[in-house]
Design a protein around this motif. Sequence first.
Motif, PDB file in Angstrom:
ATOM      1  N   UNK A   7       0.824  -1.215   0.000  1.00  0.00           N
ATOM      2  CA  UNK A   7       0.000   0.000   0.000  1.00  0.00           C
ATOM      3  C   UNK A   7       0.854   1.259   0.000  1.00  0.00           C
ATOM      4  N   UNK A   8       1.817   1.298   0.925  1.00  0.00           N
ATOM      5  CA  UNK A   8       2.632   2.499   1.075  1.00  0.00           C
ATOM      6  C   UNK A   8       3.436   2.812  -0.168  1.00  0.00           C
ATOM      7  N   UNK A   9       4.124   1.801  -0.712  1.00  0.00           N
ATOM      8  CA  UNK A   9       4.975   2.020  -1.880  1.00  0.00           C
ATOM      9  C   UNK A   9       4.149   2.305  -3.129  1.00  0.00           C
ATOM     10  N   UNK A  10       3.081   1.542  -3.326  1.00  0.00           N
ATOM     11  CA  UNK A  10       2.275   1.704  -4.535  1.00  0.00           C
ATOM     12  C   UNK A  10       1.597   3.073  -4.550  1.00  0.00           C
ATOM     13  N   UNK A  11       1.069   3.484  -3.406  1.00  0.00           N
ATOM     14  CA  UNK A  11       0.422   4.793  -3.313  1.00  0.00           C
ATOM     15  C   UNK A  11       1.418   5.914  -3.594  1.00  0.00           C
ATOM     16  N   UNK A  12       2.605   5.797  -3.020  1.00  0.00           N
ATOM     17  CA  UNK A  12       3.622   6.830  -3.201  1.00  0.00           C
ATOM     18  C   UNK A  12       4.019   6.984  -4.660  1.00  0.00           C
ATOM     19  N   UNK A  13       4.229   5.874  -5.348  1.00  0.00           N
ATOM     20  CA  UNK A  13       4.791   5.933  -6.691  1.00  0.00           C
ATOM     21  C   UNK A  13       3.724   6.068  -7.775  1.00  0.00           C
ATOM     22  N   UNK A  14       2.583   5.401  -7.611  1.00  0.00           N
ATOM     23  CA  UNK A  14       1.578   5.424  -8.664  1.00  0.00           C
ATOM     24  C   UNK A  14       0.477   6.459  -8.439  1.00  0.00           C
ATOM     25  N   UNK A  15       0.082   6.705  -7.200  1.00  0.00           N
ATOM     26  CA  UNK A  15      -1.008   7.639  -6.950  1.00  0.00           C
ATOM     27  C   UNK A  15      -0.512   9.039  -6.618  1.00  0.00           C
ATOM     28  N   UNK A  16       0.554   9.142  -5.819  1.00  0.00           N
ATOM     29  CA  UNK A  16       1.120  10.457  -5.515  1.00  0.00           C
ATOM     30  C   UNK A  16       2.075  10.912  -6.617  1.00  0.00           C
ATOM     31  N   UNK A  17       2.375  10.008  -7.551  1.00  0.00           N
ATOM     32  CA  UNK A  17       3.233  10.304  -8.703  1.00  0.00           C
ATOM     33  C   UNK A  17       4.580  10.890  -8.284  1.00  0.00           C
ATOM     34  N   UNK A  18       5.260  10.118  -7.441  1.00  0.00           N
ATOM     35  CA  UNK A  18       6.588  10.523  -6.989  1.00  0.00           C
ATOM     36  C   UNK A  18       7.537  10.697  -8.163  1.00  0.00           C
ATOM     37  N   UNK A  19       7.404   9.842  -9.170  1.00  0.00           N
ATOM     38  CA  UNK A  19       8.255   9.921 -10.359  1.00  0.00           C
ATOM     39  C   UNK A  19       7.387  10.181 -11.584  1.00  0.00           C
ATOM     40  N   UNK A  20       8.005  10.773 -12.594  1.00  0.00           N
ATOM     41  CA  UNK A  20       7.287  11.111 -13.817  1.00  0.00           C
ATOM     42  C   UNK A  20       8.117  10.672 -15.013  1.00  0.00           C
ATOM     43  N   UNK A  21       7.622   9.680 -15.737  1.00  0.00           N
ATOM     44  CA  UNK A  21       8.234   9.268 -16.999  1.00  0.00           C
ATOM     45  C   UNK A  21       7.126   9.215 -18.051  1.00  0.00           C
TER      46      UNK A  21
END
Length: 298
Positions: A82-96
């Motif tokens: 939950x924590x990792x997926x939310x951070x990277x996919x929902x909060x969009x920590x990275x942008x490619x």
Amino acid sequence: GHHNSFWCVILCPFGKCLPFMMKLFRVIGYFSQLRAFIGFKATCTFTLAYIRNKISPPQESALAHIPVGPYVFYFPSISYFDGLFSEIFFKETYIIPYTDAPIRVIDCGANIGMSLLYIKIRAPHAQVMCFEPNPAARLVLEKNISENNWGEDVQIFPYALGKEKGITEFFVEDKVATSSGGSIVNHLEKRGRSLNSYSVEVDTLSHYIESKVDFLKIDIEGPEFGVLEELVAQQKLRSVAEIQLEYHYIPGFFTRPLSEMLSLLEKNGFHTFVEPTAPPHHVVGHETPHAYMIFAWR
């Protein structure tokens, strides 16, 4: 008073429903975001598998897994996912931006592979070098690479990264062996958390850069200054087109100001944008650890 009582009677049922409605709107938003990444059908499949993992989690010693578009992702627990997926996919920590090109990527602090999953969804043919010193996290990372047949495109290096080569202690929370907060300093112990530690090899990044790097991701819990300064000293930062990194301010250990990081990047030809990862009231007026996402591009 009479009018207030009237509105209380009218709004009370809605007040009771408010937490549910807020959660529902959040879920709808998440579904919409994920649909943009992997499509409607794959998002439905993901949602059903996620619910199954929530209702019936695997045994403690087993890895859970979930389909994410064309891939399957393994993880130690649904709360960790939950924590990792939310951070990277929902909060969009990275942008490619999506691309079919075989872009060259370096993932510093790959952990169990959530950032790698994001990279492969956005750039399926990306050639990726992953650095991860935590052996427990690295085992899960290797599982994800193997199960998705990424072996030809992805290399793993078991090193912490720094300004110079050597050996150092690596600290990880004892309750979460794969912890994404593992660091070469024991700052979490000062915050009352119990840690395990072990020796890891430290390497420099410059000799892994022999040609253009399209995307450099750095999330290494503190030593990011040393990594970038070593690249500058070896004249390798000029080969990097884009950087997305998490800058960490950790009292007593990593205390160089954000302005220095931005100055280093801008002097080497990058434009920069900064996004805080904590609300102001957690930071302003306090000597407390905090972080920023820095986006840098030429």
